[in-house]
Design an enzyme around this catalytic site. Structure first.
Site, PDB file in Angstrom:
ATOM      1  N   ASP A  17       0.858  -1.173   0.000  1.00 48.61           N
ATOM      2  CA  ASP A  17       0.000   0.000   0.000  1.00 48.61           C
ATOM      3  C   ASP A  17       0.905   1.237   0.000  1.00 48.61           C
ATOM      4  OD1 ASP A  17      -2.413   1.552   0.357  1.00 48.61           O
ATOM      5  OD2 ASP A  17      -1.819   1.769   2.453  1.00 48.61           O
ATOM      6  N   ASP A  19      -0.205   5.005   1.243  1.00 52.51           N
ATOM      7  CA  ASP A  19      -0.375   5.940   2.350  1.00 52.51           C
ATOM      8  C   ASP A  19      -0.219   5.253   3.697  1.00 52.51           C
ATOM      9  OD1 ASP A  19      -1.048   8.472   0.963  1.00 52.51           O
ATOM     10  OD2 ASP A  19      -2.700   7.278   0.172  1.00 52.51           O
TER      11      ASP A  19
END
Length: 306
Positions: A17, A19
């Site tokens: 991922d 963020d």
């Protein structure tokens, strides 16, 4: 730290991922969505529990249909321009460097936003980057991770996902992938992953012929051992056979530093439970023959001639 079964598995791809996994964008996200919520009179509680969601899915869940196009354009603008304070999550640069061709990013952010945040954090994007607009369904659906696996030509069952949000961990599960969770934005109790760590500085990735593997990063005791070993210059004698320090990884310690038996005993004494994991890593990766009991990172070589 316990990585469980992840410490013994090998993976064809590691999908991360963005963020709060690779980049610390928590403050930027709070600022952008806080401004947006005020402008559109959205109660704060309507945004709770939507960590990891795509922007368009948040808009669809909180904005009436006639205003959605304008609201989407506005939050896209705010996310793209709110980059102050974005930095790399500890360990992110090392992870991307180590994984290189087997790494992918799968994010709910739009591609321009993702690239802007990676640039602000000083991180080089991997060759595969799947963004929110690349898939029909966002997390917790598995679409983004499955697309990343296809682009890397990897079997989902041999993929590891690294996530910080419950929606991302659930998406990994639905994709049939293993999951490593970070507590950078969410408490560990809310992250039902195969293993949970604070951030990427807690693990070390290595890629070998069998695939990508991970182990706990060297603990404080091991780090002290490596630093001290690097300063030892005493020459071995016939009575104290020399030992060659292999090191957990080349970037921690160069090969070829010599220690005497008493020095080894003194250095190994304070080591913690990382010893067993490091020993297994060296054997599994074929870096050294099976060590003698109690000896980690080291192997005995013949005494030098006078």
């Amino acid at each position: 730290m316990n990585l469980g079964s992840l410490a013994t598995q090998r993976f064809d791809a590691v999908i991360l991922d963005l963020d709060n996994t690779l980049v610390d964008s928590q403050q930027a996200l709070l600022t952008a969505f806080g401004t947006w919520a005020r402008e559109y009179a959205i109660p704060a509680d309507q945004l709770i529990g939507r960590t990891g969601w795509r922007t368009r899915d948040i808009v669809d869940a909180t904005i009436d249909e006639p205003r959605r196009a304008a609201a989407t354009a506005r939050i896209d603008e705010l996310e793209l321009t709110t980059t102050d304070g974005i930095t790399a999550v500890p360990g992110a640069a090392d992870a991307l460097t180590a994984l290189h061709e087997v790494a992918a990013v799968a994010t709910s952010s739009r591609r321009p936003v993702a690239l802007a945040r990676l640039t602000e954090a000083g991180l080089e994007p991997p060759r595969v980057l799947v963004s929110g607009e690349d898939v029909e369904r966002g997390k917790p659906e598995p679409d983004a991770f499955l697309l990343a696996a296809r682009r890397l030509d990897a079997d989902p069952a041999r993929c590891l996902v690294v996530e910080d949000a419950p929606a991302g961990v659930e998406a990994a599960r639905r994709a049939g992938m293993s999951a490593l969770a970070l507590t950078t934005s969410t408490p560990a109790a809310e992250l039902p992953a195969d293993a949970v760590v604070a951030d990427l500085s807690q693990v070390t990735f290595r890629v070998g012929p069998a695939g990508a593997g991970l182990l706990p990063a060297p603990g404080r005791a091991v780090a002290r051992f490596l630093r001290k070993a690097g300063r030892i210059s005493q020459m071995p004698t016939r009575k104290a056979p020399r030992l060659t320090v292999l090191g957990f990884a080349a970037d921690h310690l160069p090969v070829g530093i010599r220690l005497t038996e008493p020095e080894v005993n003194a250095l190994l004494r304070p080591l913690d439970d990382d010893v067993a994991l490091l020993r297994r890593h060296l054997v599994d990766e074929g870096l050294v023959g099976r060590p003698q009991p109690g000896v980690c990172l080291l192997y005995t070589s013949p005494s030098p001639r006078d």
